[in-house]
Design an enzyme around this catalytic site. Sequence first.
Site, PDB file in Angstrom:
ATOM      1  N   ARG A 103      -7.759 -13.757  32.463  1.00 26.88           N
ATOM      2  CA  ARG A 103      -8.719 -14.825  32.216  1.00 26.88           C
ATOM      3  C   ARG A 103      -8.975 -15.599  33.498  1.00 26.88           C
ATOM      4  NH1 ARG A 103      -7.160 -19.455  27.975  1.00 26.88           N
ATOM      5  NH2 ARG A 103      -5.566 -19.783  29.555  1.00 26.88           N
ATOM      6  N   THR A 107     -13.630 -20.378  34.507  1.00 28.52           N
ATOM      7  CA  THR A 107     -14.657 -20.126  33.494  1.00 28.52           C
ATOM      8  C   THR A 107     -14.073 -19.797  32.129  1.00 28.52           C
ATOM      9  OG1 THR A 107     -14.766 -17.756  33.960  1.00 28.52           O
ATOM     10  CG2 THR A 107     -16.132 -19.211  35.315  1.00 28.52           C
ATOM     11  N   ASP A 201       3.086 -19.649  29.080  1.00 24.18           N
ATOM     12  CA  ASP A 201       2.475 -18.452  29.657  1.00 24.18           C
ATOM     13  C   ASP A 201       3.396 -17.265  29.387  1.00 24.18           C
ATOM     14  OD1 ASP A 201       2.000 -16.339  31.741  1.00 24.18           O
ATOM     15  OD2 ASP A 201       0.424 -17.738  32.330  1.00 24.18           O
ATOM     16  N   ASP A 204       4.514 -15.179  32.484  1.00 21.69           N
ATOM     17  CA  ASP A 204       5.498 -15.865  33.309  1.00 21.69           C
ATOM     18  C   ASP A 204       6.859 -15.893  32.631  1.00 21.69           C
ATOM     19  OD1 ASP A 204       3.570 -16.300  35.182  1.00 21.69           O
ATOM     20  OD2 ASP A 204       3.363 -18.446  34.804  1.00 21.69           O
TER      21      ASP A 204
END
Length: 211
Positions: A103, A107, A201, A204
Amino acid sequence: MQLHIANHPLISHKMTLLRDQRTQSPLFRELVAELVNLLSYEATRTLRVEEVPVTTPVAQTTGLHVSQPLPLVVPIIRAGLGMLDGFLKLMPHSEVGFIGMRRNETTLEPETYAKRLPDDLANRQCFVLDPMLATGGSLAATVQYLLDAGATEVTAVCLVAAPEGIEFMEEHFPGDNVQVVVAAQDECLNEHGFIVPGLGDAGDRLYGAAE
């Protein structure tokens, strides 16, 4: 699109451990594999099978084998890779393809940076692995690519989903040939596009914050 939220005490228990910020990467990876194994059982309920003869120690009978062509499982890298082992424990005969989708944090739109898939997916059942269904852009783009390549059915296996992502998928895939199986539907997306309460995340937490 069909949505299945896997409401099971073991899944809820493991999701609670997964969400906890104190859970370190080794345990996080183990929990993801266990959860995907449980979710895959739900995701494969419509798996195509065919009758085959089999001889038991007692008699001749008829059993079932997974039909050809074999199912294709597609983890969206990098976070989807952490789900692959859990899926293959249940479906070791699956073929595996890969797609790199990330992603754009400005945006919030999906960008493809890698792809390793068969050119022809005619008559294939495909399973997409992606821990987080947030805005839905990356997952929808992957599902659409598989359908355009000839896949007849696509099932996405996710750990957590935001209502916004679910709505996005429902709008883009009104038919019943797309299914999303999730462990939990969360509250919303925050202003940064992260699922709340979510689990952080996923990439991560699986592999560390490598740039």
